[in-house]
Structures are given as structure tokens and as C-alpha cells.
Design an enzyme around this catalytic site. Structure first.
Site, PDB file in Angstrom:
ATOM      1  CD  GLU A 203      -2.735  -1.385   0.128  1.00 19.55           C
ATOM      2  OE1 GLU A 203      -2.969  -0.388  -0.578  1.00 19.55           O
ATOM      3  OE2 GLU A 203      -3.233  -2.497  -0.102  1.00 19.55           O
TER       4      GLU A 203
ATOM      5  CB  CYS B 126      -1.432   7.090   1.567  1.00 22.45           C
ATOM      6  SG  CYS B 126      -2.804   6.041   2.093  1.00 22.45           S
TER       7      CYS B 126
END
Length: 471
Positions: free
Chosen positions: A217, A251
Site C-alpha cells: 500500500e 496517502c
């Protein structure tokens, strides 16, 4: 549960103990359910401690943001896992076709063994406990390496997990980047890493020596596209939430905004109004999180300095004394107008409350800008016109999408969360994570007759049958 010392030998010993315990007794449904319920109860009772630990690491972080992003997300994911666990564990029947009748077949979700989790500092509890809980639901044991940049939160996690799990089922290791590198090189049965693309490449290279399956990720530059039909006030409100939640240290925060060229200035004004409505004049700033450390603060200041050196227009949307900014690591919401691709702020993931805004002539131009970059972790189209949204979705590839808002797809337990290309590999959340941390094992039972007889020479005995089924 004690932290492990040596980056190499102690990690190997710890992994061997976790794996041996798993091989001796693989967690059944009752064990997995009990583990998840105890984790939820212990965590819920300590959410206040969690918020205090995160705030201590950040210098200041809104308690409400911690409860929402690191508290509710974890309990919500555990609830989702508990609600679906029995169904996901149940073998799925698969048809074998008339050629193999009366054989039967199924797919079983089989745990893989020991799952490693390397979690980041920006959401230090969410991004540690959600993959950990998923791995537990899938029947695995877990080795967790939390971020060294949030030591108070890492200590909280270590204490929490020691209360819930025996050390042969879940272990926490702490240490610097050297420990993380050694961790990545372990012969784990699956590894979940959340962090930057740069570090993700190193993790993937280290894992390759054992062909360790990965869920990466990562991040990147997630764009927002405001179409001509979408009201700027609504767009500004939702962009402000996505960009300033956790002071942009997210993010999937919108990393830059593309808006039709004639409305660039109006969007900036709408964003300025959002600052006033949310944070006032920043005299208090209790609802605004700080930058995690001096190095990250200096990095963000460097983006602004680079932009000014290039003659770009930099708009600070709040006036905060420079000494206070530095002392508290209080970075004001900032807009940079029309940066070129050569500007540093357009070359790297920002991970802070700086928002580049660029005007576009046509929607095709905006799409070309997105496609000229690495595939992003998130994409945010803003339009009430379904054809416009479908055009954007049909001509781009991204990790995930929220239409007419930001961030929210992450919170939907049934949606897989993951990147593509430079923004990541694989996905988790809900069933996607359960499957990623399991082996979907195909099983065929042959019954009254042996279908493999067709594969046994001399083939002349079955030539007519082979000719018939191959037509």
C-alpha cells in the site's frame, strides 16, 4: 511481549516460534472469533490512551481525528470481519462439468501461516491493526513492525497486543530502518507494507529472495478533477476535508487539483473561506493536526521555497507567525497555483497541507495530465454529469475512486483498498484482505470412476470419447 532486539537473528527466532505454534495448532473458527472479539474489547477500552499516544507523537493531533481515523475504522473493520467470518471460511462449491461427473470440487480459504505487517506513522494504529485483524480472521499468526517515528503509539500497540494475544500468536518488533529492512527480508508467508513508493521498492526487492507474497500500500500523486458543472463551494468543502484532515498526512489525500481554467481563482477563494469556517484564525488550532516531525516539516517548507524560487504564486490560506509554525510544526493550509511538472511539489507525493491547483482547457487535457503520470492510489472526479464521470473513469486507472468527495472509499469495508503500479500491489479491507492473506485452495474429489483413466496410455482405448468431447 518483549520487543525483539537483533535485526537478524532474533527476528528469525521469533518467526520460527510463531510458525511452529501455527503449525501445531492452526486457529479454527472459534479461536479466530474469540481473538477478534477480545481485540475489539481491549482496543475500545483504550481508545483514550490511543489518542493520547498519537497526540504525543505528533506534538498535537486532533482527538476527534484520531478517534475517527484510528479508532472507528479499526472497530468497524473488526465488526465486518466478525459478521462475515463464518461465510468466508465456508468452502465454496465449484461445478466440475459433465465430463468429470460424479466428481465434486470446492475452493477452501486456507490460512498461509505467519503474516508480517510493516505499518507507517501517519495513521499508526489503523494501518497496523486493520491488516493485523484481517490476518487473524484468515487464521494466521502475525509479526508486526510499527513505525519508529511514532514511539509512543508503538508502545501502546505493543502493550495492547500483549494483553490480547499470547506471544506465540502475535509479536511486535520495534526498531529503526535497519530492523525494517531485516523484517522485509524474512521468509514470511505474506507481507503487508504501507509506506512510500521509494521504500516499497526496497521492500519488494528484499521480499523477492524468498518470493514472499506482498500487499504493498504505497502512495503517489492522487488527483482531483473538478468538472465545469460542479459547484465550487461544494468542491472546496470536500477537497478541504480530504487535504487538511490529519494536516494532509494521508496517502489518499488529493495531491493536486485540476479545475477548468476560468475558475482557478474562485476555487482558491472558496478554499480560503473553508479555512476560516473550520479553523478560524488559528489562535486555537486544536482541530488541526501538526506535522509529525522536524524532517517532514522541513521537507514541506522546501516545496514552498522551490515554488517561490520558480516564481510561482504561493497562497497561504491562514496567517500564522513563522516562529509559531516552526515551534509547533503548525503548517498552514497552502495553495500553489499553476505549478509545472518541473516543480518539486509536482514530482513527489506531498503528504502535507499543500495543494497545487492547475487550470485545464478541456476535460481531455485534464485526463491527459493524469495519464502522463504514474497511476495514482486515489482519484476524485467531481461532476453531477454521469457521462463526464464515466469518461474520466473509463480513460484512467487508479487504486480507488470517490466521486464528488474525497477519502470515503477507504472507509467502506466491502470495497478493496489498494493501489496499482507505483501506488501499490494487491488489496485488503474486508473480503479482499481475507482472500489476500489466505490460500484459495482448489480441491477435487474423484468418486465412482477415475477420470484420470483418460490420461493413461494406450489412448486408443478412449480415442472415440476424446474425439467426441474435443468437438
Amino acid at each position: 511481549m518483549n520487543a525483539v532486539g537483533s535485526p537478524d537473528q532474533d527476528l528469525q527466532v521469533t518467526l520460527a516460534r510463531l510458525r511452529q505454534a501455527w503449525m501445531d495448532k492452526r486457529p479454527d473458527h472459534a479461536q479466530r472469533r474469540d481473538d477478534l472479539q477480545r481485540l475489539r474489547a481491549a482496543f475500545k477500552a483504550r481508545i483514550g490512551q490511543m489518542s493520547d499516544a498519537i497526540a504525543a507523537d505528533f506534538g498535537h493531533r486532533s482527538r476527534h481525528e484520531s478517534v475517527i481515523a484510528d479508532g472507528m475504522t479499526v472497530t468497524g473493520e473488526i465488526d465486518h470481519l466478525l459478521a462475515h467470518l463464518r461465510g468466508w471460511m465456508k468452502p465454496e462449491r465449484v461445478g466440475v462439468g459433465w465430463r468429470f461427473w460424479p466428481a465434486r470440487a470446492q475452493v477452501r480459504a486456507v490460512p498461509v501461516g505467519v503474516v508480517g505487517v510493516i505499518s507507517p506513522w501517519n495513521y499508526p494504529v489503523n494501518l497496523a491493526l486493520v491488516p493485523l485483524a484481517t490476518a487473524i480472521a484468515a487464521g494466521n499468526h502475525v509479526l508486526l513492525k510499527p513505525s519508529e517515528h511514532t514511539p509512543q503509539t508503538s508502545a501502546f500497540l505493543q502493550s495492547l497486543l500483549a494483553e490480547v494475544f499470547p506471544p506465540e500468536r502475535v509479536r511486535v518488533v520495534q526498531g529503526d530502518a535497519g530492523v525494517a529492512a531485516a523484517f522485509s527480508a524474512l521468509p514470511l508467508d505474506h507481507l503487508v507494507f504501507t509506506g512510500s513508493t521509494t521504500v516499497g521498492r526496497k521492500v519488494m526487492a528484499a521480499a523477492a529472495q524468498h518470493l514472499t507474497p506482498l500487499t504493498l500500500e504505497l502512495g503517489g500523486k492522487s488527483p482531483a478533477v473538478v468538472a465545469t458543472d460542479y459547484p465550487l463551494e461544494a468542491a472546496a468543502a470536500r477537497l478541504a476535508t480530504g487535504k487538511w484532515f490529519n494536516a494532509g498526512q494521508t496517502c489518499i489525500a488529493p495531491d493536486y487539483v485540476l479545475v477548468d481554467a476560468g475558475r482557478v481563482d474562485a476555487l482558491v477563494q472558496a478554499l480560503r473561506e473553508q479555512v476560516g469556517a473550520r479553523y478560524g484564525n488559528f489562535d486555537d488550532a486544536s482541530d488541526y493536526s501538526r506535522i509529525i516531525n522536524d524532517a517532514q516539516f522541513a521537507r514541506l517548507k522546501g516545496y514552498v521555497s522551490d515554488a517561490r524560487a520558480r516564481g510561482l504564486q504561493v497562497v497561504e490560506l491562514a496567517q500564522i507567525d513563522a516562529e509559531r509554525q516552526r515551534r509547533e510544526r503548525l503548517f498552514p493550509p497552502t495553495v500553489i497555483l499553476q505549478p509545472g511538472d518541473d516543480a518539486t511539489v509536482m514530482q513527489e507525493e506531498i503528504f502535507g497541507p499543500i495543494l497545487p491547483v492547475r487550470g485545464y482547457r478541456t476535460l481531455d487535457d485534464a485526463i491527459a495530465t493524469i495519464n502522463g503520470r504514474d497511476r495514482p492510489l486515489a482519484l476524485y472526479p467531481f461532476s453531477h454529469d454521469a457521462a463526464t464521470v464515466e469518461k474520466i473513469l473509463g480513460r484512467t486507472v487508479s487504486g480507488g475512486v470517490t466521486v464528488n468527495d474525497t477519502l470515503l472509499h477507504f472507509a467502506i469495508n466491502g470495497l478493496p483498498f489498494g493501489g496499482v503500479g507505483a501506488s501499490g500491489m494487491g488489496a485488503y479491507h474486508g473480503r479482499a484482505g481475507f482472500d489476500a492473506m489466505s490460500k484459495r485452495l482448489p480441491v477435487l474429489w474423484q468418486t465412482k470412476r477415475a477420470g484420470s483413466d483418460l490420461l493413461r496410455p494406450p489412448y486408443s482405448k478412449v480415442a472415440k470419447f476424446i474425439d467426441f468431447i474435443s468437438r
